[in-house]
Scaffold this motif. Sequence first.
Motif, PDB file in Angstrom:
ATOM      1  N   GLN A 255       0.829  -1.198   0.000  1.00  0.00           N
ATOM      2  CA  GLN A 255       0.000   0.000   0.000  1.00  0.00           C
ATOM      3  C   GLN A 255       0.869   1.256   0.000  1.00  0.00           C
ATOM      4  O   GLN A 255       1.835   1.351   0.740  1.00  0.00           O
ATOM      5  CB  GLN A 255      -0.912   0.010   1.231  1.00  0.00           C
ATOM      6  CG  GLN A 255      -1.761   1.258   1.381  1.00  0.00           C
ATOM      7  CD  GLN A 255      -2.724   1.451   0.223  1.00  0.00           C
ATOM      8  OE1 GLN A 255      -3.487   0.544  -0.101  1.00  0.00           O
ATOM      9  NE2 GLN A 255      -2.687   2.622  -0.409  1.00  0.00           N
ATOM     10  N   GLY A 257       1.491   5.287   0.682  1.00  0.00           N
ATOM     11  CA  GLY A 257       1.071   6.247   1.689  1.00  0.00           C
ATOM     12  C   GLY A 257       0.450   7.511   1.128  1.00  0.00           C
ATOM     13  O   GLY A 257      -0.117   8.311   1.876  1.00  0.00           O
ATOM     14  N   ASP A 263      -9.075   4.238   0.381  1.00  0.00           N
ATOM     15  CA  ASP A 263      -8.860   4.647   1.765  1.00  0.00           C
ATOM     16  C   ASP A 263      -7.911   3.645   2.419  1.00  0.00           C
ATOM     17  O   ASP A 263      -8.322   2.556   2.816  1.00  0.00           O
ATOM     18  CB  ASP A 263     -10.206   4.686   2.501  1.00  0.00           C
ATOM     19  CG  ASP A 263     -10.093   5.243   3.911  1.00  0.00           C
ATOM     20  OD1 ASP A 263      -9.073   4.980   4.581  1.00  0.00           O
ATOM     21  OD2 ASP A 263     -11.038   5.918   4.355  1.00  0.00           O
ATOM     22  N   GLU A 264      -6.645   4.000   2.510  1.00  0.00           N
ATOM     23  CA  GLU A 264      -5.623   3.043   2.939  1.00  0.00           C
ATOM     24  C   GLU A 264      -5.875   2.502   4.346  1.00  0.00           C
ATOM     25  O   GLU A 264      -5.731   1.293   4.585  1.00  0.00           O
ATOM     26  CB  GLU A 264      -4.240   3.688   2.881  1.00  0.00           C
ATOM     27  CG  GLU A 264      -4.109   4.931   3.737  1.00  0.00           C
ATOM     28  CD  GLU A 264      -2.731   5.540   3.666  1.00  0.00           C
ATOM     29  OE1 GLU A 264      -1.896   5.184   4.528  1.00  0.00           O
ATOM     30  OE2 GLU A 264      -2.497   6.362   2.782  1.00  0.00           O
ATOM     31  N   LYS A 265      -6.282   3.337   5.275  1.00  0.00           N
ATOM     32  CA  LYS A 265      -6.468   2.894   6.658  1.00  0.00           C
ATOM     33  C   LYS A 265      -7.633   1.916   6.782  1.00  0.00           C
ATOM     34  O   LYS A 265      -7.509   0.855   7.412  1.00  0.00           O
ATOM     35  CB  LYS A 265      -6.674   4.101   7.571  1.00  0.00           C
ATOM     36  CG  LYS A 265      -5.434   4.979   7.707  1.00  0.00           C
ATOM     37  CD  LYS A 265      -5.678   6.129   8.668  1.00  0.00           C
ATOM     38  CE  LYS A 265      -4.415   6.990   8.794  1.00  0.00           C
ATOM     39  NZ  LYS A 265      -4.626   8.146   9.705  1.00  0.00           N
ATOM     40  N   GLU A 266      -8.769   2.269   6.184  1.00  0.00           N
ATOM     41  CA  GLU A 266      -9.931   1.384   6.262  1.00  0.00           C
ATOM     42  C   GLU A 266      -9.686   0.088   5.502  1.00  0.00           C
ATOM     43  O   GLU A 266     -10.121  -0.988   5.928  1.00  0.00           O
ATOM     44  CB  GLU A 266     -11.178   2.088   5.710  1.00  0.00           C
ATOM     45  CG  GLU A 266     -11.747   3.138   6.630  1.00  0.00           C
ATOM     46  CD  GLU A 266     -12.212   2.542   7.945  1.00  0.00           C
ATOM     47  OE1 GLU A 266     -12.743   1.415   7.951  1.00  0.00           O
ATOM     48  OE2 GLU A 266     -12.029   3.200   8.987  1.00  0.00           O
ATOM     49  N   ARG A 269      -7.351  -2.151   7.485  1.00  0.00           N
ATOM     50  CA  ARG A 269      -8.110  -2.703   8.616  1.00  0.00           C
ATOM     51  C   ARG A 269      -8.982  -3.867   8.149  1.00  0.00           C
ATOM     52  O   ARG A 269      -9.029  -4.925   8.791  1.00  0.00           O
ATOM     53  CB  ARG A 269      -8.988  -1.612   9.227  1.00  0.00           C
ATOM     54  CG  ARG A 269      -9.812  -2.096  10.424  1.00  0.00           C
ATOM     55  CD  ARG A 269     -10.918  -1.122  10.771  1.00  0.00           C
ATOM     56  NE  ARG A 269     -11.858  -0.958   9.679  1.00  0.00           N
ATOM     57  CZ  ARG A 269     -12.808  -1.830   9.370  1.00  0.00           C
ATOM     58  NH1 ARG A 269     -12.952  -2.945  10.077  1.00  0.00           N
ATOM     59  NH2 ARG A 269     -13.618  -1.606   8.353  1.00  0.00           N
ATOM     60  N   TYR A 282       4.362  -1.172   3.453  1.00  0.00           N
ATOM     61  CA  TYR A 282       3.876   0.202   3.337  1.00  0.00           C
ATOM     62  C   TYR A 282       4.932   1.042   2.618  1.00  0.00           C
ATOM     63  O   TYR A 282       6.087   1.086   3.041  1.00  0.00           O
ATOM     64  CB  TYR A 282       3.590   0.757   4.731  1.00  0.00           C
ATOM     65  CG  TYR A 282       2.827   2.053   4.749  1.00  0.00           C
ATOM     66  CD1 TYR A 282       1.473   2.086   4.372  1.00  0.00           C
ATOM     67  CD2 TYR A 282       3.430   3.237   5.143  1.00  0.00           C
ATOM     68  CE1 TYR A 282       0.768   3.271   4.400  1.00  0.00           C
ATOM     69  CE2 TYR A 282       2.721   4.432   5.173  1.00  0.00           C
ATOM     70  CZ  TYR A 282       1.393   4.441   4.794  1.00  0.00           C
ATOM     71  OH  TYR A 282       0.690   5.614   4.809  1.00  0.00           O
TER      72      TYR A 282
END
Length: 315
Positions: A255, A257, A263-266, A269, A282
């Motif tokens: 992924q 940054g 949406d990288e965070k979602e 997760r 990352y």
Amino acid sequence: MNKEHSWLDDLRDAMPDLSQNNPHNRIASLHYYLTYYGFDRNHLSSYRAGVVTSRRYNVFTQHFQPANPEAAVLLIHGFLDHSGGLSKTVNAFLEQNCEVILFDLPGHGLSDGSNGEVISFDDYLDALRDVYETVKTNVFCDQFIGAGHSTGAAILYHASSIRMLPFSSLILVSPLYFPHRWTWTRGFVHYTTKLLRRTKRVFKRNSEDRSYRAFIKEDPLQVQWIGTHWLKAMEAWQMRMHYSPVLRIPVYLIQGGRDNTVDEKENIRFYRQKCPNMQICYIPGGRHQLLNEQRVIRADVHERMIEFLRQPSVR
């Protein structure tokens, strides 16, 4: 068709059969396709191209083989793109003695379907299954490794999680689940579907490679319109994925940054929850098109993909 790209019409008319070996040696338009998109034939022993019939679609499929492959990778592009956009990754795999199968998703590239449209993501799943079933008898290696970018990565995860295909491991590059700013986008989808059937594509800055960004604006196989039916299909697929089974094979997620497409965070997760045997790489400076990023980042991504493939547990 612009005269500059009339070779595409010639290629559609002269489309070979997948059983034919090295058809580019006799079909000038296919030879031009490989050259135009930068596929390196220095490590190529056998090449096949043709269509696989899947439901109402003819799916353009390619199979690249070095002389003595050590691994087999089925590679899928993302939304709005096509297989030609993965040439740098195909070349990296071939250089490391991997055979590669890739195909254009319905509605993309040289496959059938309305430009960029799909009513259901099941059409993508069916295309993946039918391509796999068609080419597997010509694959030298015993096990398949799935690798995909964005929507292609999401389809590979989906097919694997429901046990549709027996991949030994997956590489997910910038995988789709939640799009960037999805809360706002979801409202936009519901609003625009009442007014518009499609909207003109805006080419976002999804890579720091200037030559790549310039090329895709002139690429005749890039999708130029975003259909609202696709957005609704993606939302329906997303709801299904919420209840998808846990996937226990090795997964490598890469992924960037600076990704402003997903949406990288979602997404991380979600995939971390669904893939307990997952490694995450990352890339702080990478945008969404990690496989077409500037040379330093792209080389790093390809090297990490190859290192993952070489792990004993992956095969």
